[in-house]
Structures are given as C-alpha cells and as structure tokens.
Design a protein around this motif. Structure first.
Motif, mmCIF file in Angstrom:
data_model
loop_
_atom_site.group_PDB
_atom_site.id
_atom_site.type_symbol
_atom_site.label_atom_id
_atom_site.label_comp_id
_atom_site.label_asym_id
_atom_site.label_seq_id
_atom_site.Cartn_x
_atom_site.Cartn_y
_atom_site.Cartn_z
ATOM 1 N N PRO A 76 -5.234 -15.502 0.922
ATOM 2 C CA PRO A 76 -3.793 -15.788 0.846
ATOM 3 C C PRO A 76 -3.035 -14.629 0.193
ATOM 4 O O PRO A 76 -3.565 -13.901 -0.642
ATOM 5 C CB PRO A 76 -3.726 -17.055 -0.019
ATOM 6 C CG PRO A 76 -5.092 -17.663 0.089
ATOM 7 C CD PRO A 76 -6.040 -16.527 0.258
ATOM 8 N N GLU A 77 -1.783 -14.469 0.581
ATOM 9 C CA GLU A 77 -0.968 -13.351 0.089
ATOM 10 C C GLU A 77 -0.863 -13.342 -1.430
ATOM 11 O O GLU A 77 -0.980 -12.287 -2.066
ATOM 12 C CB GLU A 77 0.433 -13.436 0.716
ATOM 13 C CG GLU A 77 1.374 -12.331 0.289
ATOM 14 C CD GLU A 77 2.737 -12.449 0.958
ATOM 15 O OE1 GLU A 77 3.637 -11.655 0.620
ATOM 16 O OE2 GLU A 77 2.894 -13.346 1.821
ATOM 17 N N LEU A 119 -8.701 2.114 -2.160
ATOM 18 C CA LEU A 119 -9.002 0.845 -1.505
ATOM 19 C C LEU A 119 -7.722 0.187 -1.007
ATOM 20 O O LEU A 119 -6.713 0.153 -1.716
ATOM 21 C CB LEU A 119 -9.716 -0.090 -2.490
ATOM 22 C CG LEU A 119 -10.147 -1.460 -1.968
ATOM 23 C CD1 LEU A 119 -11.290 -1.321 -0.966
ATOM 24 C CD2 LEU A 119 -10.588 -2.356 -3.142
ATOM 25 N N LYS A 120 -7.793 -0.344 0.232
ATOM 26 C CA LYS A 120 -6.657 -1.094 0.782
ATOM 27 C C LYS A 120 -7.202 -2.347 1.453
ATOM 28 O O LYS A 120 -8.140 -2.282 2.249
ATOM 29 C CB LYS A 120 -5.878 -0.250 1.794
ATOM 30 C CG LYS A 120 -4.643 -0.985 2.343
ATOM 31 C CD LYS A 120 -3.780 -0.065 3.195
ATOM 32 C CE LYS A 120 -4.436 0.232 4.519
ATOM 33 N NZ LYS A 120 -3.523 0.952 5.448
ATOM 34 N N ILE A 121 -6.601 -3.487 1.135
ATOM 35 C CA ILE A 121 -7.012 -4.769 1.707
ATOM 36 C C ILE A 121 -5.852 -5.352 2.488
ATOM 37 O O ILE A 121 -4.752 -5.517 1.955
ATOM 38 C CB ILE A 121 -7.445 -5.761 0.610
ATOM 39 C CG1 ILE A 121 -8.559 -5.159 -0.257
ATOM 40 C CG2 ILE A 121 -7.912 -7.074 1.215
ATOM 41 C CD1 ILE A 121 -8.938 -6.032 -1.437
ATOM 42 N N THR A 122 -6.093 -5.650 3.746
ATOM 43 C CA THR A 122 -5.105 -6.324 4.600
ATOM 44 C C THR A 122 -5.718 -7.635 5.059
ATOM 45 O O THR A 122 -6.856 -7.647 5.560
ATOM 46 C CB THR A 122 -4.751 -5.461 5.822
ATOM 47 O OG1 THR A 122 -4.365 -4.155 5.376
ATOM 48 C CG2 THR A 122 -3.616 -6.086 6.608
ATOM 49 N N SER A 123 -5.001 -8.744 4.891
ATOM 50 C CA SER A 123 -5.594 -10.043 5.212
ATOM 51 C C SER A 123 -4.524 -11.015 5.680
ATOM 52 O O SER A 123 -3.335 -10.874 5.367
ATOM 53 C CB SER A 123 -6.318 -10.604 3.980
ATOM 54 O OG SER A 123 -7.067 -11.749 4.323
ATOM 55 N N ARG A 124 -4.996 -11.995 6.438
ATOM 56 C CA ARG A 124 -4.099 -13.054 6.913
ATOM 57 C C ARG A 124 -4.894 -14.341 7.092
ATOM 58 O O ARG A 124 -5.940 -14.353 7.745
ATOM 59 C CB ARG A 124 -3.458 -12.661 8.248
ATOM 60 C CG ARG A 124 -2.490 -13.705 8.778
ATOM 61 C CD ARG A 124 -1.833 -13.253 10.064
ATOM 62 N NE ARG A 124 -0.874 -14.228 10.563
ATOM 63 C CZ ARG A 124 -0.122 -14.057 11.649
ATOM 64 N NH1 ARG A 124 -0.228 -12.922 12.351
ATOM 65 N NH2 ARG A 124 0.717 -14.991 12.035
ATOM 66 N N ALA A 126 -5.075 -18.499 8.329
ATOM 67 C CA ALA A 126 -4.560 -19.282 9.449
ATOM 68 C C ALA A 126 -3.239 -19.935 9.032
ATOM 69 O O ALA A 126 -3.157 -20.647 8.030
ATOM 70 C CB ALA A 126 -5.576 -20.347 9.844
ATOM 71 N N GLY A 127 -2.184 -19.671 9.791
ATOM 72 C CA GLY A 127 -0.873 -20.224 9.500
ATOM 73 C C GLY A 127 -0.105 -19.475 8.439
ATOM 74 O O GLY A 127 1.027 -19.859 8.098
ATOM 75 N N GLY A 128 -0.677 -18.393 7.878
ATOM 76 C CA GLY A 128 0.007 -17.626 6.845
ATOM 77 C C GLY A 128 0.513 -16.293 7.364
ATOM 78 O O GLY A 128 0.385 -15.969 8.549
ATOM 79 N N GLN A 129 1.111 -15.520 6.486
ATOM 80 C CA GLN A 129 1.627 -14.203 6.828
ATOM 81 C C GLN A 129 0.633 -13.125 6.389
ATOM 82 O O GLN A 129 -0.024 -13.259 5.357
ATOM 83 C CB GLN A 129 2.977 -13.961 6.133
ATOM 84 C CG GLN A 129 4.068 -14.943 6.551
ATOM 85 C CD GLN A 129 4.445 -14.763 8.014
ATOM 86 O OE1 GLN A 129 4.517 -13.640 8.524
ATOM 87 N NE2 GLN A 129 4.711 -15.879 8.692
ATOM 88 N N ALA A 130 0.553 -12.073 7.198
ATOM 89 C CA ALA A 130 -0.321 -10.958 6.846
ATOM 90 C C ALA A 130 0.293 -10.152 5.709
ATOM 91 O O ALA A 130 1.510 -9.960 5.636
ATOM 92 C CB ALA A 130 -0.556 -10.066 8.058
ATOM 93 N N ALA A 131 -0.571 -9.685 4.809
ATOM 94 C CA ALA A 131 -0.111 -8.883 3.671
ATOM 95 C C ALA A 131 -1.210 -7.894 3.310
ATOM 96 O O ALA A 131 -2.381 -8.070 3.684
ATOM 97 C CB ALA A 131 0.221 -9.769 2.477
ATOM 98 N N GLU A 132 -0.826 -6.845 2.585
ATOM 99 C CA GLU A 132 -1.796 -5.841 2.165
ATOM 100 C C GLU A 132 -1.521 -5.407 0.737
ATOM 101 O O GLU A 132 -0.402 -5.506 0.231
ATOM 102 C CB GLU A 132 -1.766 -4.623 3.093
ATOM 103 C CG GLU A 132 -0.517 -3.760 2.980
ATOM 104 C CD GLU A 132 -0.580 -2.529 3.873
ATOM 105 O OE1 GLU A 132 -1.310 -2.579 4.880
ATOM 106 O OE2 GLU A 132 0.105 -1.534 3.563
ATOM 107 N N ILE A 133 -2.591 -4.935 0.109
ATOM 108 C CA ILE A 133 -2.484 -4.410 -1.248
ATOM 109 C C ILE A 133 -3.381 -3.182 -1.332
ATOM 110 O O ILE A 133 -4.439 -3.131 -0.692
ATOM 111 C CB ILE A 133 -2.893 -5.476 -2.291
ATOM 112 C CG1 ILE A 133 -2.596 -4.969 -3.706
ATOM 113 C CG2 ILE A 133 -4.355 -5.862 -2.148
ATOM 114 C CD1 ILE A 133 -2.781 -6.027 -4.784
#
Length: 634
Positions: A76-77, A119-124, A126-133
């Motif tokens: 989750p974001e 390091l970069k993490i991009t994740s999404r 189910a039903g959520g918005q994609a975000a990265e850190i």
C-alpha cells in the motif's frame, strides 16, 4: 595479546550509540554479501507476496543494476516508508519467532539495500494507486505517484556505492552473474508453479534471457519433475528416483539420481527445508551416507530433496542469510534422509543410468569421414527375422549353408568349409519352454546369447540388447547376500584379552557414550573407565587385528563434524566388499548358458545390482533403435 598495538587504547573507552545509517550499513554487511544475496532477498519477498511470475533483470553481474518485478499483492502507498524501516515486516507479529511460514521475517533486507545502494520501490495493490519511493545511501525521498498495472518493482542500482571498500571484494561480472543465476535456479526448484525469468541487460538494450522457467502444472511430483528437468537437464530427470518418506513429523520429497549417474563434485546437491534453500552439513552428510554403499569416495550423488515439517521443529533464525537451519532433533532428520534414500535405491533394483548407454554408443560411433548417409530401411517383423535366421543357420549334415544347396558347384565351392568355422551367432539349445512360462527375452535383462572374452555376457531383450560385466554383477550379488546375513545374525565381536584404554576429554567421553549402543550393535564395545578415558573391550571380529585407539578417534572426529558416525560400518562394509570380490565369478571363466541366465535373473531380483560396490555399472542396455541408428538404419 602480545602485539604492541592493542585493539583498545589505553584511554578509557567510550560507548556510543551508532547512527541509523551506520547500523544499516553493518546489517547490510551481514545480509548482502554480494549481488546474488540481494537477488535472493528480493525474490523471496516476491514469493512471500504470492507472485506467480517473477522477472529479474541484472547488469554488470548485478553490481550496476538489479531489478525484480513480480505480480504479487503489492505494498500500500502509505506503507512504503515503513517498508524501508529496520525490523518493519508484515510477515510476523513478533510473538513467536519459531512459528515462521515465510521466507523473510526480520525486516532487514530493504533498509540494508537502501543503505549501500540506490533503491527504488514501485508498487500497486489491487484497487489502489501506484506509488514509488526512493532511497540512496540511507537517505529516503518522499513517496510519489507512479505508473504500474499491479504488483511490485524493486530496482537497485550501484550496489555498494555507499561502501566502496566492499566493491573491491566482489569477483568479476561474469562470476557474480553466475552466482545470481545459481540463486534463481535454487529458488525456482522450490517453487515449480511460479514462472522465473532472468535477463542480462549489460551494455543496454533489451539484453538477453539467460534463464527461463515457465510455470509447471499437474500434481506436486509431476510439476517438480518438470522443473528439475528444465534446470538440471533431461538426463537427471530420466535417471532420478522419486523420493517420498516420512518420519516423526518430518516429510521428505524430491528426486535423487541413480548411483551410476554420479558427479565428480558435490555440485548437483540441492536441499530445502520448508521450501527454503539451505546449505547444511548435517543434511549433506546424511545424503553422502545414504550413497556410501554404492559410490566410491571420489564420486558424489545428485539429488534435490525437500524436507517439510512444522515450523516449530526447526529454527531458521541461526544464520544472517538464513542459509543454515537447526532441527530440534537432528537425528530424526539425518535418519529420514539416509533411510528414505536407501529404500528408494533398493526399490530401483537393477536399474542403471541411461547415460551409461549413451557413453557406450558415443564410444562405438565412428569418426565421420564425409556427409552421413541415412539408409531408409523397414524394420523386419519377428516372423521375417526368424525365417532369415533359419536360412542363415549352419547345416552341418550338408557341409555348408542350406540356403546355398541349389547354387552351382562353382558358387558353392567358394563357400566350401565356411560352415566349419565358428558361427558369429551363438544361440545355445535350451530345454523346450512350457506354454505358461514367459519368454526369457521378455525379462528386463533378457536371455543370454553369448559370452565375450570370458567376462561379458551378451543378452537379447525384446527392446534391444544387454551387455553384462559378469564379475562386477556377481560381486554385487555376493555383497548384498553377505550384508543380509550380517543384518540377520548381527556383527560377531571378538573380546580383547587386555582391554585397550583410550584417554579422551570429558566432552568426547560423553559424546561417545551417547552412541555406545549403536557401536555395540556393530561389534565395538566400549565402557567408561573413569576420568576422561574409555575402555575398548570388544572389536568387530571381521576386522581382525585393529588399532582400537585410532578407530575410536576417527569415530569421534566424525561425530563432532556430522553428528553421526559411519566410520565403523564403512570399515565392515569394506571387508565384506573385499570378501565378495574374491568370492565372485572371476574374469576369464567360461559360463554355461544356464549359469548366465541364472545370473541375469538374480540381478533382476537383487536391490542395487545395477552398479558394483564401487559405483560402476554392472551392465549396459542398448535399445534396438539406438543400434539401428548406429548403423544408419533409421
């Protein structure tokens, strides 16, 4: 102690609290040893997230780039910043560190990687918005929106850029890339229903796929067999025995190769505990012990074994990289491997590796002189072959071949005396077979047809032919009989006129006393003698005169190293092997056809008769199709 520059100065040392960045870099030194270690941690995270397809991309052996993309549940974001905090994890709640059902549980991998690389993490979800850190050298950036259809993408660049000294200890790009490949293969073995892809993009562009394993289907054994065939090769899959054994809460499955499919080094031994790849001396020692009776000391078995048990029966938190485990009862795990593999090898009977036949055909194949010619010929039927054999059979009463009786005298003269020479085809007359009796050719090792060089039996089967080493085969049969007799009657012990006293440490004495009953069953009787000494009162009679002190010390060394000892049994088996060698059919002895067929039938009924006492094959089977291909008759 005697060095002039002690590690601690003369001034009073000051205890300091290290900052977070230093703590993470120290943790990274334990968890991330090399690029392959980072790949292992990230792929295990993807598996814990329920991924069914995992794609790994590397550059420069993993030093420049490691990217792991999966289709798991995602992060989750609002949890992305927490994922980069030390000891933050979604896999355990901290209440029970023994009841662990996931690969990861410490929450150290991501913050450690962020401390030594970019390091970069991009994740999404189910039903959520994609975000990265992103985090570089331990400095984190704020969460930002991103574009991703689902799952997680973890990208690590410039590994160890924040700790340049670590880069000097890495190997070449090629060696590090091979280590990454080996890591992916081990993880892929444990998860046959998950697809894995490894891509090398060194130099830019799309790169090249260096490893690919598509998801398998079917039941567990079928899926595992297919995955092992794609990773270890078709030959391993063809010559592997299915393993399924259970003991005291431990369940072992997998595949182990036949003894005749052995390796020159321990490079094809893969062990897993609850799906986790491990390198454990206890388990590898048990694997070696299981094959001790069928392999020489310079050969190593090939196997992929999976031990599953309740998580509370094994501690996986004993090594920084979780590559070692500790069983609550190590003896049960060792016994399961030894007994399970030996039972499977015994059930295999006379079966030998197909690679033996392949090597034989390769040795027979002539060097090509020009373009190979292929002769298209129909395979004759059994009736046609019988007619041909009858027409070619020597007819002693006619002084020649019956097929040439109608020829002219001039032609017959050319073949005059031909029938007086020994025939190349030797089929001795056998008693007439009753209708209810099976044809000898229908047996696995077929019917004896000839003996070559007074050492090799040539047999015919329905599918081809078999070549048997009569001495090696009979040696194994006698050896198995001797072992069976000893198992039934026990090992005879001889009492020493004067017991031999062996001085040991208190710890060694205690360790030896734990195994006193097992040693007594093998003919070695020891008793405490006070202080740090034991008295050896009886030794195995079959060993003759023996150096009791050296034997006890060898047993203790093995107990300290592997937790169990096979030294005494190995010595007894070596004596039995030598007795079997001298008591078996010698090379150079001519055998009657009845004796040859009796030997073949006994081989079929005796466990592990496909290899001699030293692991060499006792027979070679050549399929008819292979023989025809050898002569260009395809």
């Amino acid at each position: 102690m005697l060095r002039p520059d002690p590690k601690i100065s003369e001034n009073l040392p000051v205890i300091r609290q290290l900052d977070e960045a230093a703590i993470n870099r120290i943790a990274a030194g334990e968890v991330v040893e090399r690029p392959a270690s980072a790949v292992k941690e990230l792929v295990e995270n993807a598996l814990d997230a329920g991924a069914t397809r995992i794609e790994v991309t590397i550059a420069d052996g993993g030093k420049g780039l490691i990217r792991v993309k999966d289709d798991g549940c995602g992060i989750p974001e609002d949890a992305l910043p927490l994922a980069l905090s030390r000891h933050a994890t979604s896999k355990i709640d901290g209440s029970d560190l023994l009841n662990i059902h996931t690969f990861g549980f410490r929450g150290e991998a991501l913050p450690s990687l962020g401390a030594v690389g970019r390091l970069k993490i991009t994740s999404r979800t189910a039903g959520g918005q994609a975000a990265e850190i992103a985090v570089s050298g331990g400095r984190s950036e704020p969460v930002r929106p991103a574009a991703l259809s689902g799952g997680t993408v973890v990208e690590l660049r410039d590994l160890f850029y924040a700790t340049p000294a670590r880069l000097k200890f890495l190997r070449t790009d090629r060696a590090e890339g091979q280590a990454v490949t080996d890591t992916i293969k081990r993880l892929a073995m444990a998860e046959p229903y998950v697809g894995f892809t490894l891509r090398d993009v060194t130099g830019g562009g799309e790169g090249r796929v260096t490893f690919r394993a598509d998801p398998e289907s079917g039941d567990m054994f079928d899926a595992l067999h297919g995955r092992l065939a794609s990773i270890l090769g078709k030959e391993f899959a063809e010559n592997a025995l299915r393993i399924d054994a259970e003991r005291d809460g431990l369940h072992m499955t997998g595949y182990a190769a036949l003894p005749t499919y052995s390796r020159g080094a321990a490079v094809a031994q893969f062990l897993f505990v609850n799906g986790r790849p491990v390198r454990d001396k206890l388990l590898t020692g048990a694997l070696r012990a299981a094959y001790m009776d069928v392999l020489s000391r310079d050969r190593h078995p090939a196997a992929a074994l999976f031990i599953d048990c309740d998580p509370t029966l094994v501690d996986v938190n004993v090594h920084p990289a979780k590559s070692e485990v500790r069983f609550r009862d190590p003896g049960v795990a060792r016994g399961l491997i030894v007994s399970g593999l030996r039972h499977a090898l015994a059930e295999a009977g006379h079966r030998a590796s197909t690679t033996v036949a392949g090597a034989t055909l390769g040795a027979m194949r002539a060097e090509p002189i020009g373009p190979a010619r292929v002769y298209q010929m129909d395979r004759p039927s059994g009736e046609a072959r019988a007619t041909a054999y009858h027409g070619q059979a020597p007819a002693a009463e006619q002084g020649g071949f019956s097929g040439w009786t109608d020829r002219s005298n001039s032609t017959a003269a050319v073949f005059e005396g031909f029938a007086d020479q020994p025939s190349a085809r030797y089929e001795p007359e056998l008693p007439e077979r009753r209708p209810e009796e099976p044809r000898l050719e229908s047996f696995p090792l077929g019917a004896a047809r000839a003996q070559v060089h007074e050492n090799y039996i040539v047999a015919q089967t329905d599918r081809g032919m078999v070549l048997v080493d009569q001495h090696a085969a009979h040696e194994r049969l006698v050896y198995e009989k001797l072992k069976h007799q000893m198992a039934e009657n026990g090992v005879a012990a001889q009492a020493l006129l004067i017991p031999e006293i062996v001085e040991l440490s208190a710890g060694d004495c205690a360790r030896l006393e734990e195994f006193a009953e097992d040693l007594q069953a093998l003919g070695l009787t020891i008793e405490p003698f006070g202080g740090g000494a034991v008295a050896v009162r009886e030794t195995p009679a079959i060993l003759g005169e023996v150096d009791a002190k050296a034997l006890v010390l060898d047993i203790l060394d093995e107990l300290a190293d592997a937790g169990d000892s096979t030294t005494l049994k190995a010595r007894i088996d070596a004596i039995l092997s030598r007795v079997a060698c001298h008591g078996s059919i010698r090379s150079g002895r001519r055998m009657r056809v009845e004796e040859m067929n009796a030997l073949l039938r006994e081989m079929e009924a005796t466990p592990m008769s496909g290899q001699c006492n030293h692991g060499r094959p006792t027979y070679v089977e050549l399929k008819l199709s292979d023989i025809e291909r050898l002569f260009g008759r395809t």
